[in-house]
Design a protein around this motif. Structure first.
Motif, short mmCIF file in Angstrom:
data_model
loop_
_atom_site.label_atom_id
_atom_site.label_comp_id
_atom_site.label_asym_id
_atom_site.label_seq_id
_atom_site.Cartn_x
_atom_site.Cartn_y
_atom_site.Cartn_z
N VAL A 185 15.85 17.49 16.76
CA VAL A 185 15.67 16.21 17.46
C VAL A 185 15.23 16.49 18.89
O VAL A 185 15.42 17.60 19.41
N GLU A 186 14.65 15.48 19.51
CA GLU A 186 14.08 15.63 20.85
C GLU A 186 14.56 14.51 21.76
O GLU A 186 14.47 13.34 21.40
N MET A 232 21.39 10.05 24.32
CA MET A 232 21.93 11.10 23.45
C MET A 232 22.98 10.53 22.51
O MET A 232 23.05 10.91 21.34
N LEU A 245 18.38 20.71 19.29
CA LEU A 245 17.96 19.62 20.19
C LEU A 245 17.16 20.22 21.32
O LEU A 245 17.57 21.22 21.93
N ASN A 247 15.94 19.01 24.95
CA ASN A 247 16.06 18.01 26.00
C ASN A 247 15.10 18.37 27.12
O ASN A 247 15.14 19.48 27.66
N MET A 270 21.20 23.68 21.62
CA MET A 270 20.46 22.82 22.54
C MET A 270 19.64 23.67 23.50
O MET A 270 20.11 24.69 24.00
#
Length: 350
Positions: A185-186, A232, A245, A247, A270
């Motif tokens: 996910v972004e 988030m 992830l 970010n 992350m």
């Protein structure tokens, strides 16, 4: 997005450039010049260095420090200028208002500073004042947010947004390449900014090299702690299972990490973006989901001061064969993880 030549470190900009120097050395070894000829030629090329030279007044028009990275930009410029006894820095009050910043730059032009360093609130909106400075004979170092035309600046130096996404994607890809049906996910930045689109494009292009990985969700925040936490939380509610992830920004990452902790999630890795001190510290502790961050170095402002000083003194860059500084320099988006975090800790911004 302009084409630029990446150089990996601030010191490499003006005083190292080891790989380039090595290439120049090898070229010299295969030429027909005598050693005396080569030594004489080297002596005639002016290169920037730490020794005091011609006094230079640099006008600096930076951003309003309403974000950790922007505050670091201003600090880097001021601290770098303070290291040079031959540099006087004329600093404007930071502004995100384009009309106000234009007025501040016009004041610097009227003061007849030797060189200008400008991080425009809006590159397009400030292009005309960049042109005005150049036409007045004042070289402009355009920092990060690029003017609409190269005629408005003598040199551009900044980060590589596409490269950030590319390197984040490759890092995640390598970590997950042995996992079947991996999901990522972004958490992006502001979607109305071109830089956000470039970071996403780089990330997507990198993931094309890993057919086992699928990006299953993307949420745009706005580079603040509060938005990072809120967006988030939405991602976590919508995605009960994912493996990584990315970010875009370490400031909004502070909020993202709060949401992750509140949700009790630790089942993914992350990767952050920019290079905040808090991110470096978390990576070093290695007791949470944050395993790496991709740099968008605020040290570019220190490099801009170096370049402005070289321009004001009519010098080139040590380690390069040219008499002049380059027209553009793109900094490299290095990945910082637990293996190299100590090297970068001193550059982390608060």
């Amino acid at each position: 997005m302009p084409e630029h030549t990446p150089l990996a470190s601030r010191r490499g900009l003006l005083f190292g450039a080891a790989a380039v120097s090595a290439g120049a050395f090898l070229t010299g070894c295969t030429s027909n010049e005598s050693d005396d000829d080569k030594e004489a030629a080297a002596d005639t090329r002016p290169a920037a260095d730490d020794k005091p030279g011609k006094p230079v007044t640099i006008g600096y028009a930076g951003p309003l420090a309403d974000h950790g990275w922007l505050n670091a930009i201003n600090d880097q410029a001021k601290n770098r200028a303070g290291k040079y006894s031959d540099v006087t820095l004329e600093v404007t009050e930071g502004s995100n208002d384009t009309a106000q910043q234009i007025g501040q730059i016009e004041t610097l032009i009227n003061k007849k500073v030797d060189v200008l360093v400008v991080l425009p609130a809006d590159g397009k909106a400030l292009t005309q004042v960049g042109l005005k400075a150049m036409r007045a004979g004042i070289p402009v170092v355009n920092l990060d947010r690029v003017f609409n035309t190269p005629q408005a600046y003598r040199c551009w130096v900044g980060g590589d947004n596409y490269g950030m996404g590319l390197n984040a994607g490759h890092y995640i890809g390598e970590k997950l390449k042995g996992k079947a049906d991996a999901r990522v996910v972004e958490l992006a930045g502001l979607d109305n900014l071109e830089l956000t689109k470039q970071r996403t494009q780089g990330f997507d292009d990198a993931l094309k090299n890993y057919p086992n990985i699928k990006k299953v969700a993307r949420q745009a925040a706005d580079f603040t702690v509060e938005s990072g936490q809120a967006k988030m939380a939405q991602l976590l509610q919508a995605q009960s299972k994912f493996d990584a992830l990315w970010n875009h920004d370490d400031d909004q990452g502070v909020g993202a990490l709060r949401a992750i902790e509140q949700a009790g999630r630790d089942d993914f890795l992350m990767v952050g973006g920019a290079g905040a001190l808090s991110a470096f510290q978390a990576i070093k502790q290695d007791n949470g989901v944050l395993k790496a961050t991709v740099l968008y170095p605020p040290t570019m402002a220190a490099s801009a001061i170096d370049l402005a000083r070289a321009l004001g003194q009519g010098k080139g860059i040590g380690g390069l064969a040219e008499y002049e500084i380059p027209a553009s320099i793109t900094l490299y988006s290095a990945v910082v993880d637990k293996d190299n975090v100590d090297q970068y800790m001193s550059t982390g911004f608060k």
